[in-house]
Motif scaffolding. Structure first.
Motif, PDB file in Angstrom:
ATOM      1  N   GLU A  53       4.414  14.207 -12.046  1.00 55.90           N
ATOM      2  CA  GLU A  53       4.478  14.862 -10.730  1.00 55.90           C
ATOM      3  C   GLU A  53       3.108  14.912 -10.073  1.00 55.90           C
ATOM      4  OE1 GLU A  53       6.819  15.481  -8.691  1.00 55.90           O
ATOM      5  OE2 GLU A  53       8.250  14.718 -10.152  1.00 55.90           O
ATOM      6  N   LEU A  54       2.071  15.095 -10.884  1.00 49.65           N
ATOM      7  CA  LEU A  54       0.702  15.085 -10.337  1.00 49.65           C
ATOM      8  C   LEU A  54       0.375  13.720  -9.729  1.00 49.65           C
ATOM      9  CD1 LEU A  54      -2.187  16.151  -9.970  1.00 49.65           C
ATOM     10  CD2 LEU A  54      -2.656  15.401 -12.308  1.00 49.65           C
ATOM     11  N   MET A  55       0.717  12.650 -10.437  1.00 49.57           N
ATOM     12  CA  MET A  55       0.431  11.303  -9.914  1.00 49.57           C
ATOM     13  C   MET A  55       1.230  11.050  -8.644  1.00 49.57           C
ATOM     14  SD  MET A  55      -0.137   8.910 -13.259  1.00 49.57           S
ATOM     15  CE  MET A  55       1.521   9.035 -13.855  1.00 49.57           C
ATOM     16  N   ARG A  56       2.470  11.532  -8.624  1.00 52.90           N
ATOM     17  CA  ARG A  56       3.321  11.413  -7.438  1.00 52.90           C
ATOM     18  C   ARG A  56       2.689  12.121  -6.243  1.00 52.90           C
ATOM     19  NH1 ARG A  56       6.223   8.077  -5.134  1.00 52.90           N
ATOM     20  NH2 ARG A  56       8.414   7.949  -5.626  1.00 52.90           N
ATOM     21  N   LYS A  57       2.147  13.303  -6.506  1.00 45.39           N
ATOM     22  CA  LYS A  57       1.500  14.092  -5.456  1.00 45.39           C
ATOM     23  C   LYS A  57       0.263  13.352  -4.912  1.00 45.39           C
ATOM     24  CE  LYS A  57      -1.618  17.356  -6.047  1.00 45.39           C
ATOM     25  NZ  LYS A  57      -2.517  18.505  -6.101  1.00 45.39           N
ATOM     26  N   LEU A  58      -0.536  12.805  -5.819  1.00 50.60           N
ATOM     27  CA  LEU A  58      -1.746  12.083  -5.401  1.00 50.60           C
ATOM     28  C   LEU A  58      -1.358  10.838  -4.605  1.00 50.60           C
ATOM     29  CD1 LEU A  58      -3.673  12.436  -8.766  1.00 50.60           C
ATOM     30  CD2 LEU A  58      -4.255  13.579  -6.616  1.00 50.60           C
ATOM     31  N   ASN A  59      -0.269  10.210  -5.011  1.00 49.06           N
ATOM     32  CA  ASN A  59       0.275   9.048  -4.303  1.00 49.06           C
ATOM     33  C   ASN A  59       0.666   9.436  -2.871  1.00 49.06           C
ATOM     34  OD1 ASN A  59       3.499   7.919  -4.002  1.00 49.06           O
ATOM     35  ND2 ASN A  59       1.872   6.398  -3.995  1.00 49.06           N
ATOM     36  N   ARG A  60       1.362  10.546  -2.726  1.00 44.58           N
ATOM     37  CA  ARG A  60       1.796  10.980  -1.389  1.00 44.58           C
ATOM     38  C   ARG A  60       0.626  11.460  -0.539  1.00 44.58           C
ATOM     39  NH1 ARG A  60       6.504  13.037  -4.045  1.00 44.58           N
ATOM     40  NH2 ARG A  60       5.390  14.943  -4.498  1.00 44.58           N
ATOM     41  N   GLU A  61      -0.252  12.257  -1.159  1.00 50.23           N
ATOM     42  CA  GLU A  61      -1.304  12.900  -0.368  1.00 50.23           C
ATOM     43  C   GLU A  61      -2.466  11.962  -0.049  1.00 50.23           C
ATOM     44  OE1 GLU A  61      -2.404  16.487  -2.402  1.00 50.23           O
ATOM     45  OE2 GLU A  61      -0.490  17.468  -1.920  1.00 50.23           O
ATOM     46  N   ASN A  62      -2.831  11.116  -0.996  1.00 51.86           N
ATOM     47  CA  ASN A  62      -3.995  10.244  -0.777  1.00 51.86           C
ATOM     48  C   ASN A  62      -3.585   8.827  -0.390  1.00 51.86           C
ATOM     49  OD1 ASN A  62      -5.202  12.482  -1.881  1.00 51.86           O
ATOM     50  ND2 ASN A  62      -5.973  11.480  -3.719  1.00 51.86           N
ATOM     51  N   GLY A  63      -2.298   8.509  -0.520  1.00 58.01           N
ATOM     52  CA  GLY A  63      -1.859   7.141  -0.232  1.00 58.01           C
ATOM     53  C   GLY A  63      -2.261   6.148  -1.305  1.00 58.01           C
ATOM     54  N   LYS A  94       0.841  -1.206   0.000  1.00 61.27           N
ATOM     55  CA  LYS A  94       0.000   0.000   0.000  1.00 61.27           C
ATOM     56  C   LYS A  94       0.868   1.244   0.000  1.00 61.27           C
ATOM     57  CE  LYS A  94      -4.208  -1.706   2.017  1.00 61.27           C
ATOM     58  NZ  LYS A  94      -4.818  -2.132   3.256  1.00 61.27           N
ATOM     59  N   GLY A  95       0.547   2.177  -0.893  1.00 67.58           N
ATOM     60  CA  GLY A  95       1.247   3.455  -0.920  1.00 67.58           C
ATOM     61  C   GLY A  95       2.485   3.486  -1.791  1.00 67.58           C
ATOM     62  N   GLU A  96       2.843   2.360  -2.400  1.00 72.99           N
ATOM     63  CA  GLU A  96       4.019   2.350  -3.287  1.00 72.99           C
ATOM     64  C   GLU A  96       3.683   2.985  -4.637  1.00 72.99           C
ATOM     65  OE1 GLU A  96       7.434  -0.780  -3.180  1.00 72.99           O
ATOM     66  OE2 GLU A  96       5.539  -1.885  -3.193  1.00 72.99           O
ATOM     67  N   PHE A  97       4.734   3.506  -5.272  1.00 73.52           N
ATOM     68  CA  PHE A  97       4.616   4.004  -6.651  1.00 73.52           C
ATOM     69  C   PHE A  97       5.632   3.218  -7.477  1.00 73.52           C
ATOM     70  CE2 PHE A  97       2.954   7.765  -9.062  1.00 73.52           C
ATOM     71  CZ  PHE A  97       3.452   7.383 -10.282  1.00 73.52           C
ATOM     72  N   VAL A  98       5.140   2.288  -8.284  1.00 75.14           N
ATOM     73  CA  VAL A  98       6.007   1.321  -8.951  1.00 75.14           C
ATOM     74  C   VAL A  98       5.974   1.533 -10.462  1.00 75.14           C
ATOM     75  CG1 VAL A  98       6.403  -1.142  -9.348  1.00 75.14           C
ATOM     76  CG2 VAL A  98       5.588  -0.363  -7.116  1.00 75.14           C
ATOM     77  N   ALA A  99       7.148   1.487 -11.085  1.00 73.22           N
ATOM     78  CA  ALA A  99       7.233   1.555 -12.545  1.00 73.22           C
ATOM     79  C   ALA A  99       7.375   0.139 -13.103  1.00 73.22           C
ATOM     80  CB  ALA A  99       8.437   2.384 -12.964  1.00 73.22           C
ATOM     81  N   LEU A 100       6.683  -0.146 -14.191  1.00 71.04           N
ATOM     82  CA  LEU A 100       6.827  -1.412 -14.913  1.00 71.04           C
ATOM     83  C   LEU A 100       7.399  -1.086 -16.285  1.00 71.04           C
ATOM     84  CD1 LEU A 100       6.303  -4.486 -15.196  1.00 71.04           C
ATOM     85  CD2 LEU A 100       3.979  -3.915 -15.949  1.00 71.04           C
ATOM     86  N   ILE A 101       8.619  -1.600 -16.529  1.00 72.13           N
ATOM     87  CA  ILE A 101       9.283  -1.308 -17.797  1.00 72.13           C
ATOM     88  C   ILE A 101       9.627  -2.622 -18.503  1.00 72.13           C
ATOM     89  CG2 ILE A 101      10.261   0.843 -16.874  1.00 72.13           C
ATOM     90  CD1 ILE A 101      13.019  -0.621 -16.867  1.00 72.13           C
ATOM     91  N   GLY A 102      10.057  -2.489 -19.747  1.00 77.03           N
ATOM     92  CA  GLY A 102      10.453  -3.663 -20.520  1.00 77.03           C
ATOM     93  C   GLY A 102      10.236  -3.403 -21.988  1.00 77.03           C
ATOM     94  N   PRO A 103      10.987  -4.116 -22.845  1.00 82.03           N
ATOM     95  CA  PRO A 103      10.847  -3.886 -24.280  1.00 82.03           C
ATOM     96  C   PRO A 103       9.468  -4.284 -24.797  1.00 82.03           C
ATOM     97  CG  PRO A 103      12.387  -5.702 -23.827  1.00 82.03           C
ATOM     98  CD  PRO A 103      12.015  -5.109 -22.515  1.00 82.03           C
ATOM     99  N   SER A 104       9.129  -3.803 -25.978  1.00 77.48           N
ATOM    100  CA  SER A 104       7.874  -4.163 -26.615  1.00 77.48           C
ATOM    101  C   SER A 104       7.817  -5.682 -26.774  1.00 77.48           C
ATOM    102  CB  SER A 104       7.792  -3.471 -27.974  1.00 77.48           C
ATOM    103  OG  SER A 104       6.501  -3.613 -28.488  1.00 77.48           O
ATOM    104  N   GLY A 105       6.665  -6.253 -26.430  1.00 79.82           N
ATOM    105  CA  GLY A 105       6.496  -7.694 -26.544  1.00 79.82           C
ATOM    106  C   GLY A 105       6.954  -8.474 -25.321  1.00 79.82           C
ATOM    107  N   SER A 106       7.430  -7.777 -24.260  1.00 81.75           N
ATOM    108  CA  SER A 106       7.939  -8.478 -23.077  1.00 81.75           C
ATOM    109  C   SER A 106       6.825  -8.954 -22.148  1.00 81.75           C
ATOM    110  CB  SER A 106       8.913  -7.580 -22.312  1.00 81.75           C
ATOM    111  OG  SER A 106       8.284  -6.379 -21.918  1.00 81.75           O
ATOM    112  N   GLY A 107       5.581  -8.515 -22.398  1.00 82.15           N
ATOM    113  CA  GLY A 107       4.458  -9.004 -21.606  1.00 82.15           C
ATOM    114  C   GLY A 107       3.826  -7.984 -20.678  1.00 82.15           C
ATOM    115  N   LYS A 108       4.193  -6.704 -20.822  1.00 80.41           N
ATOM    116  CA  LYS A 108       3.672  -5.670 -19.923  1.00 80.41           C
ATOM    117  C   LYS A 108       2.150  -5.539 -20.015  1.00 80.41           C
ATOM    118  CE  LYS A 108       6.141  -2.389 -21.768  1.00 80.41           C
ATOM    119  NZ  LYS A 108       6.707  -3.173 -22.885  1.00 80.41           N
ATOM    120  N   SER A 109       1.624  -5.479 -21.237  1.00 79.19           N
ATOM    121  CA  SER A 109       0.164  -5.337 -21.403  1.00 79.19           C
ATOM    122  C   SER A 109      -0.559  -6.550 -20.852  1.00 79.19           C
ATOM    123  CB  SER A 109      -0.221  -5.174 -22.881  1.00 79.19           C
ATOM    124  OG  SER A 109       0.428  -4.070 -23.429  1.00 79.19           O
ATOM    125  N   THR A 110      -0.005  -7.722 -21.128  1.00 80.97           N
ATOM    126  CA  THR A 110      -0.611  -8.962 -20.641  1.00 80.97           C
ATOM    127  C   THR A 110      -0.649  -8.956 -19.114  1.00 80.97           C
ATOM    128  OG1 THR A 110       0.206 -10.139 -22.578  1.00 80.97           O
ATOM    129  CG2 THR A 110      -0.393 -11.473 -20.666  1.00 80.97           C
TER     130      THR A 110
END
Ligand code: ADP
Ligand code: ADP
Length: 224
Positions: A186-196, A33-49
Motif C-alpha cells: 500500500e505504501l508503494m501504491r501511495k508513492l506511485n499515486r502521489e509522486n507518479g 509513465k505512472g503505471e504500477f505493473v506486477a511481473l509474475i511467473g514460476p521459478s526459473g521463468s526468467g523474471k530475474s534475468t
C-alpha cells in the motif's frame, strides 16, 4: 507516454562452450509513465534475468531496450551506469541497508554517492522521504534496531532518494508477514499515486498482483 520499451528482447546464457541456453524469447513490453505493473511467473521463468536487463545490470542478447526515450544498446558502460543511477531505484527482497548506520544516513547514501560530500540538503531530503514512508519517529534509529517492515520502508525511501522515474522491486514483500507485506504494498501504491513514480514489481503474491494496474506473466521465458 512510454517510460520503458522492450522490443524483441532475447537472452541466452552460456552453459559450456559453445552451448547456449535461451531464457528470454522476443520480449515486447511497453510500460507507461505512472503505471504500477506486477511481473509474475514460476521459478526459473526468467523474471530475474528480465529484471536485470531492465535494471541495466545486464544487456539483452538481442533486441532493444528504451528507457526514458534513450535506446540503451548504443550507450557505453559509463553512460549506462549514469542512466541507471538517475532513472532507476531498486528495492530487493533483502533490504541491503547498512545496519550500523541510521535510517537517515542510509537514505542519504545514494545522494552521497552521486554528489560526494554530505550537506544539510541531503539530510533534509532524507528526512522528508522518511516522513513519506511513515518513519519520522525512527529517522535517527540504527537500522539494526527497527523491524523488518520498517527496514523495508527505509529501503523504499532510499530507492526514492534521487527521485528516479522507475522503481524496480524484486519480491519486496517476500520476507514479510502478511500484514507487513500488505502495508509495504500500500505504501508503494501511495508513492506511485502521489509522486507518479512508475513501479515494476516481481511478486509471487497473487493477492498483491491483482491490485496492480497490470500483470505481466512470464512462462518459460515468454510473456503469456
Ligand atoms: P529466483 O527464482 O528467486 O529469481 P533464482 O534462485 O532462480 O532466484 O536465481 C537467483 C540468482 O541466481 C539470479 O540472479 C540468477 O540469474 C542466478 N542463477 C539462476 N540460475 C542460475 C544458473 N543455472 N547458473 C548461474 N546463475 C544462475
Ligand atoms: P526466475 O527469476 O523467474 O526464477 P531466472 O531469470 O533466475 O528466473 O532464471 C531463468 C532461467 O535462466 C533458469 O533456467 C535459470 O537456471 C537460468 N539462469 C539464470 N541465470 C543464469 C546464469 N547466470 N547462467 C546460466 N543460467 C542462468
Amino acid at each position: 507516454e512510454s517510460l520503458l520499451l522492450l522490443d524483441k528482447v532475447c537472452k541466452s546464457y552460456a552453459v559450456g562452450t559453445p552451448a547456449q541456453t535461451q531464457v528470454l524469447f522476443d520480449i515486447d513490453l511497453d510500460i507507461r509513465k505512472g503505471e504500477f505493473v506486477a511481473l509474475i511467473g514460476p521459478s526459473g521463468s526468467g523474471k530475474s534475468t528480465l529484471l536485470n536487463i531492465i535494471g541495466l545490470l545486464d544487456r539483452p542478447g538481442s533486441g532493444k531496450l528504451y528507457l526514458t526515450g534513450q535506446e540503451t544498446s548504443i550507450l557505453d558502460e559509463a553512460h549506462v551506469t549514469s542512466l541507471r543511477g538517475e532513472a532507476i531505484g531498486f528495492v530487493f527482497q533483502s533490504h541491503y541497508l547498512l545496519s550500523a548506520f541510521t535510517a537517515t544516513e542510509n537514505v542519504m547514501m545514494p545522494m552521497l554517492m552521486q554528489r560526494g560530500s554530505p550537506d544539510d540538503s541531503m539530510r533534509e531530503r532524507a528526512q522528508l522521504l522518511l516522513g513519506q514512508v511513515g518513519l519520522t519517529q525512527w529517522q535517527d534509529s540504527l537500522v539494526s534496531n527497527i523491524s523488518g517492515g520498517q527496514q523495508q520502508r527505509v529501503a523504499i525511501a532510499r530507492a526514492l532518494a534521487l527521485n528516479p522515474p522507475l522503481i524496480l522491486a524484486d519480491e519486496p514483500t517476500g520476507n514479510l508477514d502478511t500484514k507487513s507485506a500488505d502495508a509495504i504494498f500500500e505504501l508503494m501504491r501511495k508513492l506511485n499515486r502521489e509522486n507518479g513514480t512508475t513501479f515494476l514489481m516481481v511478486t509471487h503474491n497473487m493477492e498483491l498482483a491483482k491490485r496492480c494496474d497490470r500483470i505481466i506473466e512470464l512462462v518459460d521465458g515468454k510473456v503469456v
